[in-house]
Scaffold this motif. Structure first.
Motif: not given
Length: 207
Positions: A31-46
């Motif tokens: 769960v921790t690592l999945f949340g990190f991946v989501v944040n990486l994707i968010a960074t790209f879109f941001f």
């Protein structure tokens, strides 16, 4: 504020969700690592200026910071190694999100935005560092009103609002005004929280 008022109301729902996740073999570290991946994707879109998508993903990714703890409790495996991984991944996640903000303001050629993105990131790191250093000295240090949940909610909401309103107010997109205000608030309150924790811990050590 979040810890005292909102988190207790979510405990029951999170416990049910966590039990179901454990039943299908999902661990807290996953769960921790999945949340990190989501944040990486968010960074790209941001960074690309897709602020609505980035803001939604930022808030979604931040929710896993609560879920991983609930999953660990459901597993009855509250390990120090899991807590360490969670803390380090949280710092990486925040760092990348602020990098997204910095790149966004670089594209707008806004020196103020770049400075505020750095200062807000620096403040968030200090909030976590002072707590970690204090707890290393056997002091429980959870004081201050701008902890990680509040930072993520404010940052994500500001990003989402900036993206939603630019169609009606194009000048907001050109200047990034809402995000500038959000980062300004984050900068001020994060550093106030870090100093509050430092003073609190210093006084506790004096006792």
């Amino acid at each position: 504020m979040f810890e005292a008022k909102l988190r207790p109301r979510l405990e029951t729902a999170l416990a049910v969700l966590a039990t179901k996740m454990v039943a299908i073999g999902i661990t807290a570290n996953m769960v921790t690592l999945f949340g990190f991946v989501v944040n990486l994707i968010a960074t790209f879109f941001f960074a690309k200026g897709y602020l609505v998508t980035g803001g939604i993903l930022m808030l979604f990714g931040g929710s896993f910071d609560m879920i991983d703890g609930a999953v660990a409790r459901a597993q009855s495996r509250l390990r120090a190694s899991g807590a360490l991984l969670d803390s380090v991944i949280d710092r990486y996640s925040e760092g990348f999100l602020f990098l997204g903000a910095l790149i966004y303001f670089y594209g707008l050629e806004s020196l103020l935005g770049i400075i505020l993105a750095f200062c807000a990131w620096f403040g968030s790191i200090l909030v976590s560092y002072v707590r970690a250093r204090a707890e290393g000295l056997q002091i429980t240090c959870k004081v201050g009103f701008m902890q990680r949940p509040e930072r993520i909610i404010l940052f994500g909401a500001g990003t989402l609002l900036q993206g939603l309103l630019w169609h009606k107010f194009p000048s907001l997109q050109a200047s990034g005004m809402i995000l500038l205000g959000t980062l300004g608030i984050l900068t001020l309150t994060s550093h106030i929280t870090a100093i509050h924790r430092l003073i609190f811990s210093y006084q506790e050590l004096g006792r």
